[in-house]
Design a protein around this motif. Structure first.
Motif, PDB file in Angstrom:
ATOM      1  N   VAL B  44     -29.554 -15.121  54.235  1.00 23.69           N
ATOM      2  CA  VAL B  44     -29.151 -13.880  54.918  1.00 23.69           C
ATOM      3  C   VAL B  44     -27.621 -13.781  54.920  1.00 23.69           C
ATOM      4  O   VAL B  44     -27.046 -12.737  54.600  1.00 23.69           O
ATOM      5  CB  VAL B  44     -29.701 -13.852  56.365  1.00 23.69           C
ATOM      6  N   LEU B  45     -26.979 -14.908  55.244  1.00 27.06           N
ATOM      7  CA  LEU B  45     -25.511 -14.917  55.274  1.00 27.06           C
ATOM      8  C   LEU B  45     -24.924 -14.655  53.889  1.00 27.06           C
ATOM      9  O   LEU B  45     -23.878 -14.025  53.754  1.00 27.06           O
ATOM     10  CB  LEU B  45     -24.996 -16.263  55.802  1.00 27.06           C
ATOM     11  N   GLY B  59     -33.817  -9.402  54.870  1.00 23.89           N
ATOM     12  CA  GLY B  59     -34.057 -10.837  54.731  1.00 23.89           C
ATOM     13  C   GLY B  59     -34.201 -11.509  56.089  1.00 23.89           C
ATOM     14  O   GLY B  59     -35.086 -12.330  56.292  1.00 23.89           O
ATOM     15  N   PHE B  60     -33.352 -11.103  57.032  1.00 25.49           N
ATOM     16  CA  PHE B  60     -33.386 -11.722  58.360  1.00 25.49           C
ATOM     17  C   PHE B  60     -34.678 -11.368  59.096  1.00 25.49           C
ATOM     18  O   PHE B  60     -35.358 -12.236  59.645  1.00 25.49           O
ATOM     19  CB  PHE B  60     -32.177 -11.267  59.181  1.00 25.49           C
ATOM     20  N   THR B  61     -35.027 -10.072  59.105  1.00 28.16           N
ATOM     21  CA  THR B  61     -36.212  -9.661  59.867  1.00 28.16           C
ATOM     22  C   THR B  61     -37.493 -10.206  59.225  1.00 28.16           C
ATOM     23  O   THR B  61     -38.431 -10.576  59.930  1.00 28.16           O
ATOM     24  CB  THR B  61     -36.291  -8.120  60.001  1.00 28.16           C
ATOM     25  N   ARG B  68     -39.451 -18.178  60.071  1.00 24.96           N
ATOM     26  CA  ARG B  68     -38.319 -18.952  59.577  1.00 24.96           C
ATOM     27  C   ARG B  68     -37.078 -18.557  60.384  1.00 24.96           C
ATOM     28  O   ARG B  68     -37.104 -17.603  61.142  1.00 24.96           O
ATOM     29  CB  ARG B  68     -38.070 -18.638  58.108  1.00 24.96           C
ATOM     30  N   ALA B  69     -35.995 -19.248  60.166  1.00 25.08           N
ATOM     31  CA  ALA B  69     -34.690 -18.934  60.795  1.00 25.08           C
ATOM     32  C   ALA B  69     -34.717 -19.086  62.310  1.00 25.08           C
ATOM     33  O   ALA B  69     -33.850 -18.574  62.998  1.00 25.08           O
ATOM     34  CB  ALA B  69     -34.216 -17.522  60.424  1.00 25.08           C
ATOM     35  N   GLU B  70     -35.727 -19.794  62.846  1.00 25.56           N
ATOM     36  CA  GLU B  70     -35.800 -19.955  64.303  1.00 25.56           C
ATOM     37  C   GLU B  70     -34.673 -20.787  64.905  1.00 25.56           C
ATOM     38  O   GLU B  70     -34.231 -20.530  66.014  1.00 25.56           O
ATOM     39  CB  GLU B  70     -37.156 -20.527  64.704  1.00 25.56           C
ATOM     40  N   LEU B  78     -27.359 -11.848  67.516  1.00 20.37           N
ATOM     41  CA  LEU B  78     -26.005 -11.265  67.488  1.00 20.37           C
ATOM     42  C   LEU B  78     -25.653 -10.822  66.078  1.00 20.37           C
ATOM     43  O   LEU B  78     -25.091  -9.750  65.863  1.00 20.37           O
ATOM     44  CB  LEU B  78     -24.973 -12.299  67.941  1.00 20.37           C
ATOM     45  N   LEU B  79     -26.012 -11.687  65.115  1.00 19.75           N
ATOM     46  CA  LEU B  79     -25.727 -11.355  63.715  1.00 19.75           C
ATOM     47  C   LEU B  79     -26.482 -10.091  63.317  1.00 19.75           C
ATOM     48  O   LEU B  79     -25.920  -9.182  62.704  1.00 19.75           O
ATOM     49  CB  LEU B  79     -26.141 -12.526  62.809  1.00 19.75           C
ATOM     50  N   LEU B  80     -27.755 -10.027  63.702  1.00 18.29           N
ATOM     51  CA  LEU B  80     -28.565  -8.856  63.350  1.00 18.29           C
ATOM     52  C   LEU B  80     -27.943  -7.585  63.933  1.00 18.29           C
ATOM     53  O   LEU B  80     -27.827  -6.565  63.242  1.00 18.29           O
ATOM     54  CB  LEU B  80     -30.002  -9.040  63.854  1.00 18.29           C
TER      55      LEU B  80
END
Lengths: 173, 623
Positions: B44-45, B59-61, B68-70, B78-80
């Motif tokens: 995502v980054l 990708g994040f959602t 994943r990404a937990e 915050l990033l989202l």
């Protein structure tokens, strides 16, 4: 001649740095656009998940990621990935992508399917080493693919002690 | 603003580590104190750092939906929110920040959420709401985000016309040097607006003469000198104004205004000849620029000061003619805008797969409207409209791709169903042969034998095939010897056979422990292989029963998405048409404004020309 009037208008123009953003001219259109983009993001999420489930089921999925830590001794140009002697990816990096890796981004280089059992993964990195010299280095990893998704990280980091890059592979659970 | 915002989020992600001002981080610094704990979050980054906000959000959602990404949950939210803000989804972003605040997140997360909410409100023109949000920050924000907070707070105060407070907020800037230029410039402007002219000029003087050598630093210095020059002219400090205007670079976004101001400063001191130098320079520049337009009138004004009335009259006539030509050009362009031709040309070579904000100005078409387009693109309304229109084109291309892909998914699924049905009889036959059960029985027999060997400690049972054959041969030989007639020859043979049996038994007994361990190890391997085979058989059996419903499930999911995509495409087409109309209207309105301004200058020129003629008539009375 309207000398002072035009001056004040221009003075205001040049000092407008602190002005807050104006409200959108057509609120209705903006609202509809926001709603549409939200729905499009949602459907993209659902379709992304569907695509993964369909094309790369969890029990056979293998994904290979590339990451960089520091990057003082190596500037990445390209990476070539083979599994069991078959070339699966040959990626050329743009400056923007290489910068994104340096900032801490991780690229999903390849996603595919593998049968249960042993496989040999070979990654060849091309780029510039110290003093702008061409640098090419390969790394090999044996994967024992079980049932379940397997994620492999190819990490380029700096080996301070030897003043040269180090290429490390790691299997994530 | 988008880049600044992305930079702010990058700061936020760095956990407050010190950063250089440029986009490119100092190697080794940015990652300090931050470890990627999930590869998918890193992916995502990877998109985010390339300003590819759309794919980063998707990708994040998606990663979140797949569990994943937990490990990055709070940071991730915050990033989202920040990414949605960068993608122009301020409502969704606000909801996420608000949800973070409502969820009882840690104070440092809440403070950052308040900061972003304030930024959203300020960018949307809600100054009071921005003030409310920024006022709720309780602690110091990490690293250089704190500098941004102070700058934003001052901007909010200036938006509320609380100039003295804004100046106080920025006084004695102790933040990062990268923001020092902005801070001093804003402080100087705030002081001037608070009518503390002397203090304001002093601060602007510092902002206009100090700082780094980057393009950004030079641009801030130019702006500070320009502001200083105009403030000095207004307070009749013409010498100071001249010095400040002369410090502005000759080529740059503020050079035209500086040249105009320099002329005014000179003419205010009665230096008409000196005033003509910068104003004549402006004649070589684009007539659409208000400073250039004004210089068309300023030149004859200076000539009047020099009592060159004839030349002044000629200049006024030239200005009127130029304004007329430009006005007719504008009329043509406005017509082309309404006909849609200008936007067609603008987007002829534009890649629809590129997001709205990433527009390259050097891709403008080489048409007679190009200079108008360049100017339009510097206006906020047109920029916003263009970004939205390009976002919609991206959305359209994205949905069309999914529409094609869904067709491919359906074909793929049909092929899978066919293959499944083709392979099913062979699999069933293999299952019926039940090779695994036979192997399991053999394994059980082997275990029983091994157990007997252990109880009896019989080394012969662990003999290799060759040794077992040798042992059997010796047994046969002994049997035959026993059938021989007694005598010394038979005795010798019997002894020899006994010795050989003894040697073999001794060898086998000597290796007994090792052989037993090897056999057990082999058995463990067999157990593992059998276990895998059983697992595989279980999955095959399960697949036999579940595969049809799994395939049907995929079919349903694919079928459900088709109408969603189609409906979204209809909405996108409708919005594209509306947005295009809106963009055309913004462009036409903007050009109409230019035209009206030209008309204003033209009537001023007519009026001034009449005055020149009147003066000439008075000086030369009729014979």
């Amino acid at each position: 001649m309207n000398f002072p009037k035009s001056l004040s208008a221009l003075a205001l123009l040049c000092c407008s740095v602190a002005a807050p953003g104006a409200e959108a001219p057509s609120a209705g259109l903006d609202q509809d656009l926001q709603n549409l983009k939200k729905d499009v993001l949602d459907i993209n999420r659902d379709l992304f998940v569907l695509q993964e489930d369909l094309l790369f089921p969890a029990n056979t999925q293998v994904a290979v990621f590339v990451s960089m830590d520091v990057g003082l001794f190596f500037a990445l140009d390209s990476v070539k990935l083979s599994i069991d002697g078959v070339e699966l990816a040959h990626y050329l990096y743009t400056e923007r992508e290489a910068e994104a890796l340096l900032k801490g981004g991780v690229q999903r280089l390849y996603v595919g399917n593998l049968k249960v059992g042993k496989h040999e993964l070979v990654a060849v990195f091309n780029g510039k080493g110290t003093h702008e010299r061409d640098y090419r280095r390969g790394t090999t990893l044996e994967i024992d693919k079980g049932i379940g998704a397997q994620f492999v990280e190819l990490k380029i980091s700096d080996l301070q002690r030897k003043q040269q890059p180090e290429f490390v592979t790691r299997i994530w659970e | 603003m988008r880049r600044l915002l992305a930079f702010a989020i990058a700061l936020l992600l760095s956990g407050g580590a010190a950063l250089a001002a440029a986009d490119k981080p100092k190697p080794g610094v940015l990652r300090e104190g931050r470890q990627i704990r999930d590869l998918h979050y890193g992916d995502v980054l990877f998109h985010f750092y390339q300003d590819d906000f759309f794919n980063a959000i998707v990708g994040f959602t998606a990663a979140r939906q797949m569990g994943r990404a937990e490990p990055h949950a709070a940071d991730g939210e915050l990033l989202l929110g920040g990414m949605l803000l960068s993608y122009g989804q301020h409502q969704q972003a606000s909801q996420i920040f608000q949800a973070l605040l409502d969820s009882g997140a840690k104070q440092e997360i809440r403070d950052r959420a308040w900061f972003f909410l304030s930024r959203v409100s300020f960018d949307r023109g809600s100054v009071d709401r921005a003030q409310d949000s920024i006022g709720r920050i309780t602690g110091k924000l990490p690293g250089r985000l704190e500098d941004e907070r102070r700058l934003l707070e001052a901007q909010v105060l200036m938006g509320q016309q609380r100039y003295a407070e804004a100046a106080a907020q920025l006084a004695d800037w102790k933040g990062g040097e990268d923001w020092a230029g902005y801070a001093r410039f804003n402080e100087g402007v705030a002081l001037v607006r608070a009518e503390r002219i002397d203090e304001g000029l002093k601060v602007l003087e510092i902002a206009g003469t100090t700082g780094g050598s980057s393009e950004e630093d030079r641009a801030i210095r130019d702006r500070a000198n320009l502001a200083l020059g105009f403030a000095a002219v207004q307070t009749e400090r013409h010498e100071a104004a001249r010095t400040a205007f002369r410090r502005v670079r000759l080529e740059g976004p503020w050079s035209n205004q500086a040249l105009l101001g320099l002329g005014w400063a000179e003419s205010a001191m009665g230096h008409y000849r000196e005033a003509l130098v910068p104003w004549m320079e402006l004649q070589q520049r684009d007539l659409l620029d208000p400073s250039v337009q004004e210089s068309m009138l300023a030149i004859p004004y200076a000539m009047m000061g020099l009592k060159a009335y004839g030349q002044a009259a000629q200049r006024y006539e030239k200005a009127i003619a130029s304004f007329d030509v430009e006005s007719r050009n504008l009329d043509r362009s406005i017509q082309r805008i309404h006909s849609g031709a200008m936007l067609d040309e603008l987007f002829a070579d534009d890649n629809p797969n590129s997001l709205g904000g990433n527009w390259q100005i050097d891709r403008l078409p080489a048409t007679e409207e190009t200079r108008y387009l360049v100017r339009l693109m510097s206006t906020r309304g047109f920029q916003e409209g263009l970004k939205n229109y390009r976002d919609l084109r991206f959305v359209h291309a994205n949905l069309q791709r999914w529409s094609r892909d869904l067709g491919t998914f359906s074909d793929m699924l049909a092929t899978r169903k066919m293959r499944y049905e083709e392979h099913l009889p062979a699999v069933r036959q293999a299952m019926e042969r039940n090779a695994i059960d036979v192997a399991m029985e053999r394994r059980a027999a082997l275990v029983a034998r091994l157990s007997t060997v252990e109880q009896t400690r019989d080394p012969i049972s662990l003999a290799s095939a060759r040794e077992a054959a040798q042992w059997a041969q010796l047994q046969r030989v002994s049997q035959r010897i026993s059938q021989l007639a007694p005598g010394p020859q038979a005795d010798a043979l019997r002894d020899r056979a006994r010795v050989l049996q003894g040697v073999l038994r001794w060898n086998l007994s000597h290796d007994y422990a090792v052989r037993l361990w090897q056999t057990r190890t082999e058995l463990a391997r067999v157990d593992k292989a059998l276990a895998e085979a059983r697992t595989l058989r279980t999955s095959v059996v399960e697949a036999q029963s579940s595969e049809p419903s799994r395939l049907a499930g995929f079919g349903k999911r694919i079928d459900a998405q088709g109408p969603r995509v189609a409906a979204l495409l209809v909405r996108t087409d409708a919005l594209l048409a509306r947005q295009r109309q809106e963009l055309q209207q913004i462009a036409a309105d903007e050009l109409t404004l230019y035209k009206e301004r030209l008309a204003g200058y033209s009537s001023e020129a007519h009026f001034a020309l009449a005055q020149v003629y009147d003066r000439a008539a008075v000086k030369a009375p009729a014979p």
